[in-house]
Design a protein around this motif. Structure first.
Motif, PDB file in Angstrom:
ATOM      1  N   MET A   1       4.347  13.426  -6.793  1.00  0.00           N
ATOM      2  CA  MET A   1       2.971  14.442  -7.505  1.00  0.00           C
ATOM      3  C   MET A   1       1.999  13.364  -6.826  1.00  0.00           C
ATOM      4  SD  MET A   1       0.991  15.515 -10.283  1.00  0.00           S
ATOM      5  CE  MET A   1       1.712  17.044 -10.497  1.00  0.00           C
ATOM      6  N   SER A   2       1.181  13.249  -5.410  1.00  0.00           N
ATOM      7  CA  SER A   2       0.441  13.142  -5.265  1.00  0.00           C
ATOM      8  C   SER A   2      -1.302  13.507  -5.951  1.00  0.00           C
ATOM      9  CB  SER A   2      -0.380  12.376  -3.398  1.00  0.00           C
ATOM     10  OG  SER A   2       0.100  14.177  -3.281  1.00  0.00           O
ATOM     11  N   VAL A   3      -2.006  12.525  -6.451  1.00  0.00           N
ATOM     12  CA  VAL A   3      -3.228  12.788  -6.655  1.00  0.00           C
ATOM     13  C   VAL A   3      -4.109  12.041  -6.200  1.00  0.00           C
ATOM     14  CG1 VAL A   3      -5.020  12.801  -8.662  1.00  0.00           C
ATOM     15  CG2 VAL A   3      -2.498  12.889  -9.241  1.00  0.00           C
ATOM     16  N   ARG A   4      -5.607  13.088  -5.527  1.00  0.00           N
ATOM     17  CA  ARG A   4      -6.358  11.918  -4.642  1.00  0.00           C
ATOM     18  C   ARG A   4      -7.500  12.637  -5.212  1.00  0.00           C
ATOM     19  NH1 ARG A   4      -9.476  13.301  -0.070  1.00  0.00           N
ATOM     20  NH2 ARG A   4      -8.539  15.876   0.169  1.00  0.00           N
ATOM     21  N   PRO A   5      -8.905  12.071  -5.581  1.00  0.00           N
ATOM     22  CA  PRO A   5      -9.995  12.911  -6.475  1.00  0.00           C
ATOM     23  C   PRO A   5     -10.260  13.387  -5.287  1.00  0.00           C
ATOM     24  CG  PRO A   5      -9.394  10.368  -6.761  1.00  0.00           C
ATOM     25  CD  PRO A   5      -8.386  10.417  -6.220  1.00  0.00           C
ATOM     26  N   ALA A   6     -10.955  14.527  -5.225  1.00  0.00           N
ATOM     27  CA  ALA A   6     -12.145  14.597  -3.975  1.00  0.00           C
ATOM     28  C   ALA A   6     -13.704  15.077  -3.928  1.00  0.00           C
ATOM     29  CB  ALA A   6     -11.542  16.752  -4.413  1.00  0.00           C
ATOM     30  N   TRP A   7     -14.203  15.346  -5.214  1.00  0.00           N
ATOM     31  CA  TRP A   7     -15.528  14.636  -5.419  1.00  0.00           C
ATOM     32  C   TRP A   7     -16.103  14.625  -6.557  1.00  0.00           C
ATOM     33  CZ3 TRP A   7     -14.098  19.802  -3.069  1.00  0.00           C
ATOM     34  CH2 TRP A   7     -13.862  20.399  -4.169  1.00  0.00           C
ATOM     35  N   GLU A   8     -17.591  14.125  -6.895  1.00  0.00           N
ATOM     36  CA  GLU A   8     -18.106  14.648  -8.027  1.00  0.00           C
ATOM     37  C   GLU A   8     -19.195  14.442  -8.373  1.00  0.00           C
ATOM     38  OE1 GLU A   8     -18.828   9.563  -9.244  1.00  0.00           O
ATOM     39  OE2 GLU A   8     -16.763  10.397  -9.783  1.00  0.00           O
ATOM     40  N   VAL A   9     -20.004  14.814  -9.345  1.00  0.00           N
ATOM     41  CA  VAL A   9     -21.382  16.082  -8.820  1.00  0.00           C
ATOM     42  C   VAL A   9     -21.659  15.058 -10.099  1.00  0.00           C
ATOM     43  CG1 VAL A   9     -23.084  17.310  -9.440  1.00  0.00           C
ATOM     44  CG2 VAL A   9     -20.996  17.338  -8.254  1.00  0.00           C
ATOM     45  N   ALA A  33      -2.890  22.307  -5.281  1.00  0.00           N
ATOM     46  CA  ALA A  33      -4.087  22.442  -6.563  1.00  0.00           C
ATOM     47  C   ALA A  33      -5.024  21.393  -6.909  1.00  0.00           C
ATOM     48  CB  ALA A  33      -3.025  22.276  -8.655  1.00  0.00           C
ATOM     49  N   LEU A  34      -5.779  22.712  -7.183  1.00  0.00           N
ATOM     50  CA  LEU A  34      -7.062  21.851  -7.493  1.00  0.00           C
ATOM     51  C   LEU A  34      -7.906  21.578  -8.975  1.00  0.00           C
ATOM     52  CD1 LEU A  34     -10.235  20.500  -6.278  1.00  0.00           C
ATOM     53  CD2 LEU A  34     -10.642  22.504  -5.833  1.00  0.00           C
ATOM     54  N   ALA A  35      -8.320  21.004  -9.392  1.00  0.00           N
ATOM     55  CA  ALA A  35      -9.018  21.368 -11.169  1.00  0.00           C
ATOM     56  C   ALA A  35      -9.598  19.857 -11.053  1.00  0.00           C
ATOM     57  CB  ALA A  35      -7.184  20.481 -11.455  1.00  0.00           C
ATOM     58  N   VAL A  36     -10.897  20.117 -12.306  1.00  0.00           N
ATOM     59  CA  VAL A  36     -11.781  19.701 -12.234  1.00  0.00           C
ATOM     60  C   VAL A  36     -12.007  19.076 -13.749  1.00  0.00           C
ATOM     61  CG1 VAL A  36     -13.361  21.887 -13.381  1.00  0.00           C
ATOM     62  CG2 VAL A  36     -14.581  20.234 -12.397  1.00  0.00           C
ATOM     63  N   VAL A  42     -10.359  19.691 -18.757  1.00  0.00           N
ATOM     64  CA  VAL A  42      -9.417  19.690 -17.642  1.00  0.00           C
ATOM     65  C   VAL A  42      -8.910  21.138 -17.453  1.00  0.00           C
ATOM     66  CG1 VAL A  42      -7.848  19.266 -15.865  1.00  0.00           C
ATOM     67  CG2 VAL A  42      -8.510  17.310 -17.919  1.00  0.00           C
ATOM     68  N   CYS A  43     -10.084  21.947 -15.809  1.00  0.00           N
ATOM     69  CA  CYS A  43      -9.430  22.936 -15.420  1.00  0.00           C
ATOM     70  C   CYS A  43      -8.975  23.281 -14.098  1.00  0.00           C
ATOM     71  CB  CYS A  43     -11.405  24.226 -15.330  1.00  0.00           C
ATOM     72  SG  CYS A  43     -12.020  23.999 -16.931  1.00  0.00           S
ATOM     73  N   VAL A  44      -8.226  23.914 -14.133  1.00  0.00           N
ATOM     74  CA  VAL A  44      -7.430  24.254 -13.255  1.00  0.00           C
ATOM     75  C   VAL A  44      -7.981  25.169 -12.199  1.00  0.00           C
ATOM     76  CG1 VAL A  44      -5.077  24.878 -11.825  1.00  0.00           C
ATOM     77  CG2 VAL A  44      -5.223  23.264 -14.034  1.00  0.00           C
ATOM     78  N   GLU A  45      -8.540  24.771 -11.030  1.00  0.00           N
ATOM     79  CA  GLU A  45      -9.467  25.917 -10.215  1.00  0.00           C
ATOM     80  C   GLU A  45      -8.465  26.966  -9.277  1.00  0.00           C
ATOM     81  OE1 GLU A  45     -13.024  24.601  -8.483  1.00  0.00           O
ATOM     82  OE2 GLU A  45     -13.548  24.413 -10.655  1.00  0.00           O
ATOM     83  N   GLU A  46      -7.598  26.559  -9.257  1.00  0.00           N
ATOM     84  CA  GLU A  46      -7.163  26.809  -7.549  1.00  0.00           C
ATOM     85  C   GLU A  46      -5.671  26.289  -7.376  1.00  0.00           C
ATOM     86  OE1 GLU A  46      -7.194  27.323  -2.784  1.00  0.00           O
ATOM     87  OE2 GLU A  46      -8.861  26.558  -4.143  1.00  0.00           O
ATOM     88  N   VAL A  47      -4.715  27.179  -7.506  1.00  0.00           N
ATOM     89  CA  VAL A  47      -3.148  26.444  -7.653  1.00  0.00           C
ATOM     90  C   VAL A  47      -2.321  27.224  -5.939  1.00  0.00           C
ATOM     91  CG1 VAL A  47      -1.054  26.880  -8.156  1.00  0.00           C
ATOM     92  CG2 VAL A  47      -3.161  26.346 -10.086  1.00  0.00           C
ATOM     93  N   ALA A  59       2.474  27.006 -16.180  1.00  0.00           N
ATOM     94  CA  ALA A  59       2.489  25.985 -17.522  1.00  0.00           C
ATOM     95  C   ALA A  59       3.015  24.673 -17.859  1.00  0.00           C
ATOM     96  CB  ALA A  59       3.049  26.771 -18.699  1.00  0.00           C
ATOM     97  N   VAL A  60       4.015  25.002 -16.987  1.00  0.00           N
ATOM     98  CA  VAL A  60       4.622  23.136 -16.936  1.00  0.00           C
ATOM     99  C   VAL A  60       3.129  22.091 -16.182  1.00  0.00           C
ATOM    100  CG1 VAL A  60       6.631  21.412 -15.826  1.00  0.00           C
ATOM    101  CG2 VAL A  60       6.952  24.356 -17.458  1.00  0.00           C
ATOM    102  N   LEU A  61       3.473  22.710 -14.694  1.00  0.00           N
ATOM    103  CA  LEU A  61       1.891  22.601 -13.863  1.00  0.00           C
ATOM    104  C   LEU A  61       0.938  22.247 -14.558  1.00  0.00           C
ATOM    105  CD1 LEU A  61       1.310  21.697 -10.862  1.00  0.00           C
ATOM    106  CD2 LEU A  61       0.757  24.654 -10.956  1.00  0.00           C
ATOM    107  N   ALA A  62       0.401  22.653 -15.896  1.00  0.00           N
ATOM    108  CA  ALA A  62      -0.614  22.389 -16.285  1.00  0.00           C
ATOM    109  C   ALA A  62      -0.272  20.925 -17.021  1.00  0.00           C
ATOM    110  CB  ALA A  62      -1.390  23.334 -17.375  1.00  0.00           C
ATOM    111  N   ASP A  63       0.661  20.761 -17.960  1.00  0.00           N
ATOM    112  CA  ASP A  63       1.132  19.771 -18.112  1.00  0.00           C
ATOM    113  C   ASP A  63       1.294  18.508 -17.634  1.00  0.00           C
ATOM    114  OD1 ASP A  63       0.739  20.777 -20.742  1.00  0.00           O
ATOM    115  OD2 ASP A  63       3.392  21.103 -20.947  1.00  0.00           O
ATOM    116  N   TRP A  64       1.871  18.879 -16.339  1.00  0.00           N
ATOM    117  CA  TRP A  64       1.611  17.576 -15.256  1.00  0.00           C
ATOM    118  C   TRP A  64       0.400  17.359 -14.735  1.00  0.00           C
ATOM    119  CZ3 TRP A  64       5.960  19.948 -11.567  1.00  0.00           C
ATOM    120  CH2 TRP A  64       7.277  19.719 -12.078  1.00  0.00           C
ATOM    121  N   ILE A  65      -0.820  18.440 -14.486  1.00  0.00           N
ATOM    122  CA  ILE A  65      -1.809  18.192 -13.802  1.00  0.00           C
ATOM    123  C   ILE A  65      -2.660  16.992 -14.775  1.00  0.00           C
ATOM    124  CG2 ILE A  65      -4.165  19.294 -13.493  1.00  0.00           C
ATOM    125  CD1 ILE A  65      -2.794  21.121 -11.579  1.00  0.00           C
TER     126      ILE A  65
END
Length: 152
Positions: A1-9, A33-36, A42-47, A59-65
């Motif tokens: 799994m690769s994780v990359r910060p997208a942006w922050e406010v 996926a995009l999570a905030v 933590v909320c998953v916004e898009e998959v 559900a498994v993806l949510a645990d990984w995220i």
């Protein structure tokens, strides 16, 4: 799994952060996926997944995220919820034989009290129902719980 910060406010004393996730499997399947992260959760916004995911897979993806976000945020918490252990406060739960023994103890205690043993183990571990059922299965496989009765 690769994780990359997208942006922050940054707003007032809090920060909301977005992370992009990508999983690529050997068979060519792919999940983006995009999570905030903000306000302590933590909320998953898009998959987007190819092929489509089942609800159990989500559900498994949510645990990984959750785990990936905790790792990406690094040590130290803050008002933005980043840096802790993800979207919920999950107690530390040992792995292996020790964890299976604790699962079996919680399961049997709930049975004695007439409570739902799966919910009791969920409450003790802080894991989802799916993850809890996996832990209970591991305790059964280790011989710590009686085998499941076949459904009628």
């Amino acid at each position: 799994m690769s994780v990359r910060p997208a942006w922050e406010v940054r707003e007032n004393e809090g920060t909301t952060r977005w992370f992009e996730f990508r999983l690529v499997f050997a068979d060519g399947a792919r999940i983006d996926a995009l999570a905030v992260v903000g306000g302590g959760c933590v909320c998953v916004e898009e998959v987007r997944a190819q092929p489509a995911l089942s609800l159990d897979d989500l559900a498994v993806l949510a645990d990984w995220i959750e785990d990936a976000v905790a790792e990406a945020c690094g040590p130290g918490g803050g008002p933005d919820g980043c840096g802790g252990r993800g979207r919920r406060a999950r107690p530390a739960w040992p792995r292996g034989q020790e964890g299976s023994q604790l699962v079996a103890r919680e399961y049997r205690a709930a049975q004695r009290e007439g409570a739902d043993p799966v919910l009791a183990v969920m409450g003790a571990t802080g894991h989802s129902r799916r993850a809890t059922l996996r832990l209970i299965g591991q305790a059964r496989d280790a011989g710590l719980l009686s085998p499941r009765r076949p459904r009628r």
